[in-house]
Design a protein around this motif. Sequence first.
Motif, mmCIF file in Angstrom:
data_model
loop_
_atom_site.group_PDB
_atom_site.id
_atom_site.type_symbol
_atom_site.label_atom_id
_atom_site.label_comp_id
_atom_site.label_asym_id
_atom_site.label_seq_id
_atom_site.Cartn_x
_atom_site.Cartn_y
_atom_site.Cartn_z
ATOM 1 N N UNK A 184 0.822 -1.206 0.000
ATOM 2 C CA UNK A 184 0.000 0.000 0.000
ATOM 3 C C UNK A 184 0.859 1.260 0.000
ATOM 4 N N UNK A 185 1.913 1.220 0.783
ATOM 5 C CA UNK A 185 2.786 2.395 0.884
ATOM 6 C C UNK A 185 3.668 2.536 -0.354
ATOM 7 N N UNK A 186 4.137 1.412 -0.878
ATOM 8 C CA UNK A 186 4.990 1.447 -2.066
ATOM 9 C C UNK A 186 4.216 1.958 -3.275
ATOM 10 N N UNK B 185 5.245 4.990 -5.788
ATOM 11 C CA UNK B 185 5.346 4.828 -7.238
ATOM 12 C C UNK B 185 4.455 5.824 -7.975
ATOM 13 N N UNK B 186 3.257 6.020 -7.438
ATOM 14 C CA UNK B 186 2.333 6.969 -8.055
ATOM 15 C C UNK B 186 2.927 8.371 -8.053
ATOM 16 N N UNK C 187 13.921 10.585 -6.937
ATOM 17 C CA UNK C 187 14.898 9.691 -6.304
ATOM 18 C C UNK C 187 14.586 9.476 -4.824
ATOM 19 N N UNK C 188 14.038 10.491 -4.163
ATOM 20 C CA UNK C 188 13.675 10.338 -2.748
ATOM 21 C C UNK C 188 12.596 9.268 -2.576
ATOM 22 N N UNK C 189 11.606 9.264 -3.458
ATOM 23 C CA UNK C 189 10.558 8.246 -3.392
ATOM 24 C C UNK C 189 11.130 6.854 -3.672
ATOM 25 N N UNK D 84 12.833 1.460 -1.676
ATOM 26 C CA UNK D 84 13.921 0.501 -1.465
ATOM 27 C C UNK D 84 14.043 0.123 0.006
ATOM 28 N N UNK D 85 13.853 1.078 0.873
ATOM 29 C CA UNK D 85 13.913 0.802 2.312
ATOM 30 C C UNK D 85 12.746 -0.077 2.758
ATOM 31 N N UNK D 86 11.599 0.135 2.161
ATOM 32 C CA UNK D 86 10.442 -0.698 2.495
ATOM 33 C C UNK D 86 10.663 -2.146 2.042
#
Length: 224
Positions: free
Chosen positions: A84-86, A90-91, A194-196, A201-203
């Motif tokens: 859900x968060x990823x 992406x959006x 890039x921040x998103x 990647x951390x998730x």
Amino acid sequence: MRDVFQQELHEVQQRLVEIAELVAEAMRKGTTAFQNSDIALAEQVIEEDAHIDELALTLDELAIQILARQQPVARDLRVVVSALRISANLERMGDMAEHLSQLTRYRFPDKVIAKGLRSTFKEMGEIDIEIAEKLIKMLRSQELKQLEKIRDLDDKIDSLHLSVFDKVLSDTWAGTSMDTVDATLASRYYERFSDHAISIARKVAYLSTGEWAPDIDEITESKA
């Protein structure tokens, strides 16, 4: 029921990869349109962003249905909640490519960026595209080594982002006020993209380790 559940989790992963591939293509096209003042390509990116939004919404609906029907726990719960968060990240990445294309459309037929910054933005675009490609690999395979690579690329984007501000605030900057606004906005879009990606990647790393923002060296050693 367990087989159905696992199939649904696999579908969630595949949908994330599909959206990430579309986002990478959006940034690739958006950057080309931005650099070349390609209005047709810019319009295509803007139009296709609605499809990315639709896929993200559909994925969210699937994830919520899984939560309601299956009531997952432990790692399975992390997979669904992280999806859900990823999808939201992406959006937003797709939106950054769209915003670049909107800048291109607003300034057409003129170039969006003043000559003195074109090489900087060319590099930022290339790095963001590389980040997106590595993110696809990480979503598909959960290779934790990709996190370190994405983080290193994000550091480069941050450095270039700061250099844009240094340039437009310097006494030697000869751009108009519109040039300054365009450069500031475009740099911000590349930096946020890039921040998103880093957030995603951390998730993904969290899914594999069960720990939030794990140390890169520890990940590498544990997977060696």
